[in-house]
Design a protein around this motif. Structure first.
Motif, PDB file in Angstrom:
ATOM      1  N   GLY A 110      -2.115   5.690 -10.104  1.00 56.03           N
ATOM      2  CA  GLY A 110      -3.467   5.353  -9.692  1.00 56.03           C
ATOM      3  C   GLY A 110      -4.048   4.149 -10.401  1.00 56.03           C
ATOM      4  O   GLY A 110      -5.023   3.557  -9.925  1.00 56.03           O
ATOM      5  N   ASN A 111      -3.457   3.779 -11.538  1.00 55.85           N
ATOM      6  CA  ASN A 111      -3.936   2.574 -12.225  1.00 55.85           C
ATOM      7  C   ASN A 111      -3.576   1.308 -11.474  1.00 55.85           C
ATOM      8  O   ASN A 111      -4.244   0.279 -11.609  1.00 55.85           O
ATOM      9  N   LEU A 112      -2.504   1.380 -10.713  1.00 55.48           N
ATOM     10  CA  LEU A 112      -2.067   0.260  -9.888  1.00 55.48           C
ATOM     11  C   LEU A 112      -1.784   0.768  -8.476  1.00 55.48           C
ATOM     12  O   LEU A 112      -1.401   1.927  -8.289  1.00 55.48           O
ATOM     13  N   HIS A 113      -1.975  -0.087  -7.492  1.00 56.43           N
ATOM     14  CA  HIS A 113      -1.729   0.298  -6.096  1.00 56.43           C
ATOM     15  C   HIS A 113      -0.274   0.010  -5.717  1.00 56.43           C
ATOM     16  O   HIS A 113       0.305  -0.989  -6.139  1.00 56.43           O
ATOM     17  N   THR A 114       0.301   0.900  -4.918  1.00 58.55           N
ATOM     18  CA  THR A 114       1.654   0.667  -4.407  1.00 58.55           C
ATOM     19  C   THR A 114       1.596   0.400  -2.909  1.00 58.55           C
ATOM     20  O   THR A 114       0.645   0.782  -2.222  1.00 58.55           O
ATOM     21  N   LEU A 115       2.628  -0.244  -2.409  1.00 58.42           N
ATOM     22  CA  LEU A 115       2.659  -0.635  -1.000  1.00 58.42           C
ATOM     23  C   LEU A 115       2.626   0.576  -0.076  1.00 58.42           C
ATOM     24  O   LEU A 115       2.170   0.494   1.069  1.00 58.42           O
ATOM     25  N   SER A 116       3.090   1.715  -0.564  1.00 58.69           N
ATOM     26  CA  SER A 116       3.140   2.935   0.256  1.00 58.69           C
ATOM     27  C   SER A 116       1.748   3.453   0.622  1.00 58.69           C
ATOM     28  O   SER A 116       1.618   4.275   1.527  1.00 58.69           O
ATOM     29  N   GLU A 117       0.712   2.975  -0.071  1.00 56.94           N
ATOM     30  CA  GLU A 117      -0.650   3.458   0.178  1.00 56.94           C
ATOM     31  C   GLU A 117      -1.298   2.809   1.403  1.00 56.94           C
ATOM     32  O   GLU A 117      -2.330   3.279   1.875  1.00 56.94           O
ATOM     33  N   PHE A 118      -0.695   1.745   1.926  1.00 57.39           N
ATOM     34  CA  PHE A 118      -1.325   0.982   3.000  1.00 57.39           C
ATOM     35  C   PHE A 118      -0.805   1.405   4.374  1.00 57.39           C
ATOM     36  O   PHE A 118       0.214   2.086   4.490  1.00 57.39           O
ATOM     37  N   SER A 119      -1.535   0.973   5.411  1.00 49.90           N
ATOM     38  CA  SER A 119      -1.093   1.224   6.786  1.00 49.90           C
ATOM     39  C   SER A 119       0.093   0.322   7.105  1.00 49.90           C
ATOM     40  O   SER A 119       0.377  -0.646   6.379  1.00 49.90           O
ATOM     41  N   VAL A 120       0.775   0.614   8.210  1.00 50.16           N
ATOM     42  CA  VAL A 120       1.934  -0.191   8.609  1.00 50.16           C
ATOM     43  C   VAL A 120       1.545  -1.644   8.807  1.00 50.16           C
ATOM     44  O   VAL A 120       2.247  -2.560   8.361  1.00 50.16           O
ATOM     45  N   THR A 121       0.409  -1.883   9.456  1.00 48.12           N
ATOM     46  CA  THR A 121      -0.058  -3.252   9.687  1.00 48.12           C
ATOM     47  C   THR A 121      -0.317  -3.965   8.367  1.00 48.12           C
ATOM     48  O   THR A 121       0.080  -5.121   8.170  1.00 48.12           O
ATOM     49  N   GLU A 122      -0.967  -3.276   7.441  1.00 50.09           N
ATOM     50  CA  GLU A 122      -1.277  -3.882   6.139  1.00 50.09           C
ATOM     51  C   GLU A 122      -0.012  -4.111   5.321  1.00 50.09           C
ATOM     52  O   GLU A 122       0.101  -5.109   4.599  1.00 50.09           O
ATOM     53  N   ILE A 123       0.955  -3.204   5.430  1.00 54.32           N
ATOM     54  CA  ILE A 123       2.232  -3.375   4.731  1.00 54.32           C
ATOM     55  C   ILE A 123       2.933  -4.638   5.224  1.00 54.32           C
ATOM     56  O   ILE A 123       3.377  -5.478   4.437  1.00 54.32           O
ATOM     57  N   ASN A 124       3.032  -4.777   6.536  1.00 56.30           N
ATOM     58  CA  ASN A 124       3.738  -5.923   7.106  1.00 56.30           C
ATOM     59  C   ASN A 124       3.049  -7.232   6.749  1.00 56.30           C
ATOM     60  O   ASN A 124       3.718  -8.237   6.467  1.00 56.30           O
ATOM     61  N   LEU A 132       6.939  -0.385  -5.172  1.00 54.85           N
ATOM     62  CA  LEU A 132       6.432  -1.734  -4.965  1.00 54.85           C
ATOM     63  C   LEU A 132       4.940  -1.776  -5.281  1.00 54.85           C
ATOM     64  O   LEU A 132       4.115  -1.235  -4.550  1.00 54.85           O
ATOM     65  N   ILE A 133       4.602  -2.405  -6.404  1.00 57.09           N
ATOM     66  CA  ILE A 133       3.217  -2.509  -6.856  1.00 57.09           C
ATOM     67  C   ILE A 133       2.574  -3.743  -6.236  1.00 57.09           C
ATOM     68  O   ILE A 133       3.186  -4.816  -6.175  1.00 57.09           O
ATOM     69  N   VAL A 134       1.332  -3.576  -5.775  1.00 59.26           N
ATOM     70  CA  VAL A 134       0.634  -4.647  -5.062  1.00 59.26           C
ATOM     71  C   VAL A 134      -0.558  -5.141  -5.881  1.00 59.26           C
ATOM     72  O   VAL A 134      -1.358  -4.348  -6.375  1.00 59.26           O
ATOM     73  N   ASP A 135      -0.660  -6.450  -6.006  1.00 53.74           N
ATOM     74  CA  ASP A 135      -1.849  -7.094  -6.572  1.00 53.74           C
ATOM     75  C   ASP A 135      -2.450  -7.957  -5.477  1.00 53.74           C
ATOM     76  O   ASP A 135      -2.003  -9.079  -5.233  1.00 53.74           O
ATOM     77  N   ASP A 136      -3.460  -7.418  -4.789  1.00 49.69           N
ATOM     78  CA  ASP A 136      -4.080  -8.143  -3.678  1.00 49.69           C
ATOM     79  C   ASP A 136      -4.814  -9.398  -4.141  1.00 49.69           C
ATOM     80  O   ASP A 136      -4.885 -10.393  -3.421  1.00 49.69           O
ATOM     81  N   LYS A 137      -5.365  -9.336  -5.327  1.00 51.38           N
ATOM     82  CA  LYS A 137      -6.166 -10.461  -5.820  1.00 51.38           C
ATOM     83  C   LYS A 137      -5.335 -11.726  -5.958  1.00 51.38           C
ATOM     84  O   LYS A 137      -5.812 -12.839  -5.687  1.00 51.38           O
ATOM     85  N   HIS A 138      -4.072 -11.578  -6.361  1.00 47.23           N
ATOM     86  CA  HIS A 138      -3.227 -12.742  -6.597  1.00 47.23           C
ATOM     87  C   HIS A 138      -2.045 -12.822  -5.623  1.00 47.23           C
ATOM     88  O   HIS A 138      -1.181 -13.688  -5.771  1.00 47.23           O
TER      89      HIS A 138
END
Length: 341
Positions: free
Chosen positions: A148-162, A99-105
């Protein structure tokens, strides 16, 4: 107050000052936190794209035909999950690596190999690069897949994932399961440049499923037949030893569509209009365009039928059972060319 001794007045003034300090302190510690954490989408709030998609705001987004199709797929997926899954489990970070995350959009995309994932990664690199990239096709395919070119959901904390799962637009693109499988075989086992796959998987497949293999085939693993590939997939030892490679792993195992509520289910068969719909929902259709396919030998149903022509009914049935959930969840019919119907 004026009749009080000087010492009493000083004491009272000290108490009043202390009281106001305490009031200010408690106001500061009870002030609510911002709704979005650092790294989340900046800027003022706006109407949710899902309100536009599922509540029919035609002035803001003209997607009448696509609206019905996308909403129908989501409803079919939800019903199939209710009908065909019994046990629910808690997802681990390992489950979220696709699961790739784009926080900006505010986007979450679950990538599925052999379903235009290279171009989707290129698009997301353009969107999240702050101007470094502007044209998806100018990004080399191998660079799009660099970790590393894109962030995945697995990189975040549980709170940030939810928080992201609740508020971001989540989308996935799927493909007819056996056409995807044939495409994976063609790409990984019939191309001379894929020596890593030949060594990693080809040698194992030949050693296990080819009677009296030649020494060169055992060493290079570069001439795996489609029949041998199918035998490898349905062999119970394969998954006992290690998980499937992502290129032939089932979509429901990569993206967990019965545990993660995807807002949009796009299909490879209607790739261009579905991709356009996603970009419009995200409000970025003026920033990036999804690349059109230039492949002249795209794997379709006719090509898949030719590959399955020499697969026995026994292995056809075993393979269909292996990929059955992908057929059911994403509303794909049993291929007409299968003799196991």
């Amino acid at each position: 107050m004026m009749g009080m001794p000087r010492g009493g007045r000083l004491f009272l003034a000290t108490c009043l000052c202390s009281f106001f300090v305490l009031v200010l302190y408690f106001q500061s510690i009870t002030k609510p936190e911002p709704a979005l954490k650092s790294g989340s989408r900046p800027g003022k709030s706006r109407r949710s794209p899902l309100q536009t998609l599922y509540k029919g705001d035609q002035k803001q987004l003209e997607l009448s035909g696509a609206q019905k199709s996308l909403q129908g797929r989501r409803e079919v997926l939800e019903q199939a999950c209710l009908s065909h899954t019994k046990k629910r489990r808690v997802l681990s970070p390992e489950d979220l690596k696709h699961l790739i995350v784009d926080d900006k959009h505010g986007l979450i995309y679950c990538y599925v190999p052999k379903v235009a994932c290279t171009n989707w990664k290129r698009v997301l690199m353009v969107l999240s690069s702050n101007g470094r990239y502007t044209d998806p096709l100018a990004i080399p395919a191998n660079e799009a897949h660099v970790a590393g070119n894109l962030h995945t959901l697995s990189e975040f904390s549980v709170t940030e994932i939810n928080q992201r799962l609740r508020s971001y637009l989540k989308f996935i693109f799927v493909r007819e399961p056996f056409e995807r499988l044939v495409s994976a075989y063609r790409n990984k086992f019939t191309r001379s440049y894929n020596t890593a796959f030949h060594k990693r998987y080809g040698t194992k497949i030949i050693r296990r499923h080819r009677p009296n293999p030649e020494p060169e085939a055992l060493e290079k693993g570069n001439n795996v037949s489609f029949r041998e590939f199918i035998q490898y997939l349905v062999d119970p030892r394969t998954q006992r030893e290690e998980p499937f490679n992502e290129h032939w792993e089932r979509v429901h195992s990569l993206c967990h569509p019965c545990l993660i509520h995807y807002d949009v289910v796009g299909k490879y068969e209607t790739l261009e209009p579905d991709a356009h719909a996603v970009l419009r929902l995200a409000g970025v259709e003026d920033k990036v365009h999804f690349p059109t396919s230039s492949k002249s030998t795209r794997t379709d149903g006719n090509m898949a039928a030719r590959f399955f022509k020499h697969i026995s009914p026994f292995y056809q049935k075993k393979l269909f059972n292996l990929y059955r959930m992908d057929f059911l969840l994403f509303n794909y019919s049993t291929p007409e060319y299968l003799r196991s119907r």
